[in-house]
Scaffold this motif. Structure first.
Motif, PDB file in Angstrom:
ATOM      1  N   GLU A 335      -0.559   9.197   2.949  1.00 48.91           N
ATOM      2  CA  GLU A 335      -0.393  10.103   1.816  1.00 48.91           C
ATOM      3  C   GLU A 335       0.149   9.345   0.621  1.00 48.91           C
ATOM      4  OE1 GLU A 335       2.005  13.308   3.305  1.00 48.91           O
ATOM      5  OE2 GLU A 335       0.509  13.713   4.852  1.00 48.91           O
ATOM      6  N   LYS A 336      -0.706   9.144  -0.363  1.00 46.37           N
ATOM      7  CA  LYS A 336      -0.307   8.492  -1.624  1.00 46.37           C
ATOM      8  C   LYS A 336       0.523   7.233  -1.381  1.00 46.37           C
ATOM      9  CE  LYS A 336      -0.267  12.381  -4.890  1.00 46.37           C
ATOM     10  NZ  LYS A 336      -1.563  12.832  -4.504  1.00 46.37           N
ATOM     11  N   VAL A 337      -0.005   6.328  -0.568  1.00 54.37           N
ATOM     12  CA  VAL A 337       0.755   5.138  -0.202  1.00 54.37           C
ATOM     13  C   VAL A 337       0.599   4.045  -1.260  1.00 54.37           C
ATOM     14  CG1 VAL A 337       0.879   3.226   1.429  1.00 54.37           C
ATOM     15  CG2 VAL A 337       0.703   5.566   2.268  1.00 54.37           C
ATOM     16  N   TYR A 338       1.737   3.525  -1.725  1.00 50.00           N
ATOM     17  CA  TYR A 338       1.771   2.359  -2.614  1.00 50.00           C
ATOM     18  C   TYR A 338       2.511   1.260  -1.882  1.00 50.00           C
ATOM     19  CZ  TYR A 338       0.390   5.093  -6.718  1.00 50.00           C
ATOM     20  OH  TYR A 338      -0.296   5.863  -7.603  1.00 50.00           O
ATOM     21  N   PHE A 339       2.047   0.032  -2.043  1.00 49.84           N
ATOM     22  CA  PHE A 339       2.761  -1.067  -1.403  1.00 49.84           C
ATOM     23  C   PHE A 339       2.699  -2.327  -2.251  1.00 49.84           C
ATOM     24  CE2 PHE A 339       2.725  -4.856   1.316  1.00 49.84           C
ATOM     25  CZ  PHE A 339       4.008  -4.754   1.811  1.00 49.84           C
ATOM     26  N   PHE A 340       3.868  -2.958  -2.418  1.00 51.77           N
ATOM     27  CA  PHE A 340       3.978  -4.254  -3.114  1.00 51.77           C
ATOM     28  C   PHE A 340       4.441  -5.302  -2.119  1.00 51.77           C
ATOM     29  CE2 PHE A 340       3.966  -3.134  -7.657  1.00 51.77           C
ATOM     30  CZ  PHE A 340       4.105  -1.762  -7.585  1.00 51.77           C
ATOM     31  N   TYR A 341       3.839  -6.483  -2.154  1.00 51.53           N
ATOM     32  CA  TYR A 341       4.451  -7.600  -1.443  1.00 51.53           C
ATOM     33  C   TYR A 341       5.638  -8.047  -2.264  1.00 51.53           C
ATOM     34  CZ  TYR A 341       0.804  -8.092   2.025  1.00 51.53           C
ATOM     35  OH  TYR A 341      -0.020  -7.880   3.077  1.00 51.53           O
ATOM     36  N   LYS A 342       6.697  -8.552  -1.592  1.00 53.21           N
ATOM     37  CA  LYS A 342       7.901  -8.984  -2.314  1.00 53.21           C
ATOM     38  C   LYS A 342       7.530 -10.035  -3.349  1.00 53.21           C
ATOM     39  CE  LYS A 342      11.864  -7.341  -0.298  1.00 53.21           C
ATOM     40  NZ  LYS A 342      12.085  -7.294   1.145  1.00 53.21           N
ATOM     41  N   GLY A 343       7.957  -9.811  -4.563  1.00 60.17           N
ATOM     42  CA  GLY A 343       7.729 -10.796  -5.609  1.00 60.17           C
ATOM     43  C   GLY A 343       6.391 -10.641  -6.311  1.00 60.17           C
ATOM     44  N   VAL A 376      -3.902  -1.876   7.285  1.00 56.31           N
ATOM     45  CA  VAL A 376      -3.700  -1.662   8.720  1.00 56.31           C
ATOM     46  C   VAL A 376      -2.349  -2.190   9.188  1.00 56.31           C
ATOM     47  CG1 VAL A 376      -6.130  -1.519   9.304  1.00 56.31           C
ATOM     48  CG2 VAL A 376      -5.021  -3.733   9.343  1.00 56.31           C
ATOM     49  N   ASN A 377      -1.809  -3.217   8.492  1.00 53.41           N
ATOM     50  CA  ASN A 377      -0.469  -3.701   8.857  1.00 53.41           C
ATOM     51  C   ASN A 377       0.591  -2.647   8.580  1.00 53.41           C
ATOM     52  OD1 ASN A 377      -1.291  -6.151   9.822  1.00 53.41           O
ATOM     53  ND2 ASN A 377      -0.932  -7.243   7.901  1.00 53.41           N
ATOM     54  N   LEU A 378       0.374  -1.855   7.537  1.00 54.35           N
ATOM     55  CA  LEU A 378       1.316  -0.784   7.233  1.00 54.35           C
ATOM     56  C   LEU A 378       1.334   0.252   8.353  1.00 54.35           C
ATOM     57  CD1 LEU A 378       0.861   0.034   3.435  1.00 54.35           C
ATOM     58  CD2 LEU A 378       2.661  -1.256   4.535  1.00 54.35           C
ATOM     59  N   LEU A 379       0.166   0.502   8.910  1.00 53.13           N
ATOM     60  CA  LEU A 379       0.088   1.506   9.977  1.00 53.13           C
ATOM     61  C   LEU A 379       0.873   1.050  11.208  1.00 53.13           C
ATOM     62  CD1 LEU A 379      -0.979   4.133  11.102  1.00 53.13           C
ATOM     63  CD2 LEU A 379      -3.116   2.987  11.682  1.00 53.13           C
ATOM     64  N   ARG A 381       3.434  -0.640  11.015  1.00 53.67           N
ATOM     65  CA  ARG A 381       4.793  -0.787  10.486  1.00 53.67           C
ATOM     66  C   ARG A 381       5.273  -2.224  10.491  1.00 53.67           C
ATOM     67  NH1 ARG A 381      10.354   2.130  11.526  1.00 53.67           N
ATOM     68  NH2 ARG A 381      10.997   1.883   9.393  1.00 53.67           N
ATOM     69  N   PHE A 382       4.367  -3.154  10.221  1.00 53.32           N
ATOM     70  CA  PHE A 382       4.815  -4.531  10.007  1.00 53.32           C
ATOM     71  C   PHE A 382       5.496  -4.600   8.650  1.00 53.32           C
ATOM     72  CE2 PHE A 382       1.061  -5.795  12.822  1.00 53.32           C
ATOM     73  CZ  PHE A 382       1.853  -5.710  13.943  1.00 53.32           C
ATOM     74  N   TYR A 383       5.079  -3.741   7.756  1.00 50.33           N
ATOM     75  CA  TYR A 383       5.753  -3.543   6.476  1.00 50.33           C
ATOM     76  C   TYR A 383       5.925  -2.036   6.287  1.00 50.33           C
ATOM     77  CZ  TYR A 383       3.948  -8.246   5.341  1.00 50.33           C
ATOM     78  OH  TYR A 383       3.647  -9.564   5.342  1.00 50.33           O
ATOM     79  N   ASP A 384       6.872  -1.649   5.436  1.00 51.06           N
ATOM     80  CA  ASP A 384       6.984  -0.238   5.088  1.00 51.06           C
ATOM     81  C   ASP A 384       6.428  -0.024   3.684  1.00 51.06           C
ATOM     82  OD1 ASP A 384       7.953   0.980   7.300  1.00 51.06           O
ATOM     83  OD2 ASP A 384      10.078   0.759   6.768  1.00 51.06           O
ATOM     84  N   PRO A 385       5.770   1.098   3.435  1.00 53.60           N
ATOM     85  CA  PRO A 385       5.238   1.350   2.092  1.00 53.60           C
ATOM     86  C   PRO A 385       6.375   1.551   1.098  1.00 53.60           C
ATOM     87  CG  PRO A 385       4.904   3.250   3.514  1.00 53.60           C
ATOM     88  CD  PRO A 385       5.408   2.157   4.386  1.00 53.60           C
TER      89      PRO A 385
END
Ligand code: ADP
Ligand code: MG
Length: 575
Positions: A335-343, A376-379, A381-385
């Motif tokens: 649901e409306k997922v945004y994700f930034f890699y650090k930096g 798919v990594n977000l799913l 939970r290797f990273y959090d959105p």
């Protein structure tokens, strides 16, 4: 460094024993010159053989006692320091295994390896020295000074002159060497880094004929290190004879002025000799303590690197209370997922919303770097959105345990990874208590049987570390089998068919279809053929959903998809 000493807690008793032993060791060492002066003064001068034998025996006994204390204290302290190393290593390892991929991105995998091995060894070695020196140096210094003065108060001005001079000399040397040692640590890190890169990338380096470039790079770093080491050693080379000269000059001073005093009858030979020995002991203690200060910076640097890793807290945590998952087969929704890699300035994913339920195949297609793997990594939970939520049966995945989440997911990563062990071990990794039939079935579905049968030992054939003795496509099929054997409710195939030929790819897909008909399937693919039968195709472009629908719908409406399809069709037709 001090911060790491908290891990010494379980060793409180042995450390106390070490302190006691070292204390007795220093005490007996301090006692010896006094006994010797007694022998000289009362025994030799009076010709009292009995007295000589008695005190001589006492000296032997004291020396023996001191040695035994020394032996046991170093024995125990080496055990303690090994245990200390073991505790930090296992703590660090446990801590690292909880890291999310963010932390791995920040520190870097190779650096984590050095921190867990080399850096800990460094700290471990120095800690052993410190525990002993911490006791020996002060006792010997203070005790030595008191006893020396008690032997001859009027000669003690020599100590007052000599010790500060020695301290100044050592301070000068240390201040020169200290920064060099620090620099040396950095150069060693640099060499390690170049070595690692060259060894890991050896195929590429050879293929591009860049061996020479790598050699020059290594040569430069190597010379750099040699340079610093030579400078350190030059200083050390001056320091050692300097100290010896210093000690000998002090001895001469003691003997010279002592002799004058003996001539006047102000003191006697025994006391002078004892005084001389005490002074030597004090100087040795000071030198040993300062050597420790030279070794400390290296350990300090290592300790800082260990602490950095230990203090790094992962932001991916299990919830205090696990929320219940909704009933029924597992469905997923973004649901409306945004994700930034650090930096990173631009988001890797923007406004991703879709849902998929059991029995459906959702395919994700897009050019490289469009964010497919990230999604798919977000799913998993290797990273959090950063914004939005990902839900499993309506429950946010941050509200359930990671083990619950991952227990439902069969994940086939983009880069297939196999472990040291047999083929069977590697498949069983997905479900430790799998029966032989289940293993066989997973291998059949993943189209692995044909190459497993052709191997001499079948399922027991060994897989080399990192899976170097199987081809890319074989590796992919085995990692698919590993995901299949657990019969999860959600499957993620991240570009898992890319190394397969078209025929195996299509056979594998039709076998998978039967196996996964009850599950939620996410397939990341590059080939249109791989994904075109999916119930839902998501077209990603630069982290955005450029289109979503079936093959037919997208062909009609999504220019990005059309472009992908036409580029591939012409390629296939041309074959
Ligand atoms: P795809 O799987 O579609 O090829 P990815 O999801 O791997 O793409 O990558 C999407 C974008 O995120 C790329 O621009 C890539 O450079 C960036 N990226 C991927 N992994 C990382 C990472 N660990 N750290 C920083 N940026 C990353
Ligand atoms: Mg990818």
């Amino acid at each position: 460094m001090l911060k790491l000493f908290r891990f010494l807690k379980p060793y409180r008793t042995p450390i106390f024993v070490i302190f006691v032993l070292v204390f007795f060791q220093s005490m007996s060492q301090l006692y010896l010159p006094t006994l010797m002066s007694d022998i000289v003064n009362k025994g030799i001068i009076n010709g009292d053989v009995d007295y000589i034998l008695r005190i001589g025996g006492l000296m032997l006994g004291t020396a023996l006692f001191g040695s035994i204390c020394a032996i046991f204290s170093s024995l125990i302290s080496s055990q303690v320091s090994m245990g200390f190393g073991r505790i930090i290593r296992s703590r660090l390892f446990k801590h690292i295994t909880n890291f999310s991929l963010h932390e791995f991105d920040i520190i870097g995998t190779p650096s984590l390896v050095t921190r867990t091995t080399n850096d800990i060894t460094q700290v471990q070695n120095v800690s052993m020295m410190i525990t002993r020196m911490m006791i020996i140096a002060p006792i010997t210094c203070v005790g030595g000074i008191i006893l020396a003065i008690s032997k001859d108060r009027d000669l003690s001005w020599i100590i007052v002159v000599v010790i500060p001079l020695l301290l100044i000399f050592i301070a000068i040397v240390v201040s020169k060497v200290y920064p060099l040692f620090k620099a040396m640590q950095k150069k060693i890190d640099k060499i390690n880094q170049i070595l690692r890169e060259s060894l890991i990338g050896i195929r590429v380096i050879r293929a591009f004929n860049r061996t020479e470039r790598e050699e020059t790079r290594f040569e430069e770093a190597n010379e750099d290190l040699t340079d610093v080491s030579i400078r350190v050693n030059r200083i050390m080379a001056v320091m050692m004879p300097g100290i010896m000269l210093f000690m000998n000059l002090s001895s001469i001073a003691v003997i010279w002025f002592g002799a004058l005093r003996i001539e006047h009858g102000a003191t006697n030979i025994g006391d002078m000799m004892a005084f001389l020995q005490y002074m030597m002991q004090i100087m040795f203690a000071i030198i040993m303590a300062s050597l420790m200060f030279i070794m400390l910076p290296r350990a300090q640097a290592s300790a800082a690197r260990i602490n950095e890793a230990l203090d790094m807290e992962t932001d991916i945590l299990d919830p205090a209370v696990e929320k219940p998952l909704g009933e029924g087969k597992t469905s997923i929704s973004f649901e409306k997922v945004y994700f930034f890699y650090k930096g990173a300035e631009k988001p890797a994913l923007k406004d991703i919303s879709f849902s998929a339920s059991a029995g459906e195949v959702t395919a994700i297609i897009g050019s490289t770097g469009s964010g497919k793997s990230t999604l798919v990594n977000l799913l998993s939970r290797f990273y959090d959105p950063d914004e939005g939520s990902i839900r499993l049966n309506g429950t946010d995945i941050r509200d359930i345990k990671q083990s619950t989440l991952r227990g439902r997911i069969g994940f086939v990563p983009q880069k297939a990874v196999l472990f040291d062990g047999s083929i069977e071990d590697n498949i069983r990794y997905g479900k430790p208590d799998a029966s032989d039939e289940e293993i066989l079935r997973a291998a059949e579905t993943s189209q692995s049987m044909e190459f497993i049968n052709s191997m001499e030992e079948g399922f027991s054939s060994p897989i080399a570390q990192g899976g170097t003795n199987v081809s890319g496509g074989q590796k992919q099929r085995l990692s698919i089998a590993r995901a299949l054997v657990g019969r999860p409710e959600v499957y993620i195939f991240d570009d898992s068919f890319s190394a397969l030929d078209f025929k195996t790819d299509s056979r594998l897909r039709s076998a998978l279809k039967k196996e996964t008909s009850e599950s939620t399937v996410l397939i990341v693919g590059q080939r249109v053929a791989t994904i075109k039968d999916a119930d839902r195709i998501i077209v990603l472009e630069e982290g955005l959903i450029a289109g979503m629908g079936t093959h037919q719908e997208l062909l009609g409406s999504c220019p990005v998809y059309q472009e992908i399809v036409y580029s591939q069709l012409s390629a296939e037709e041309a074959e």
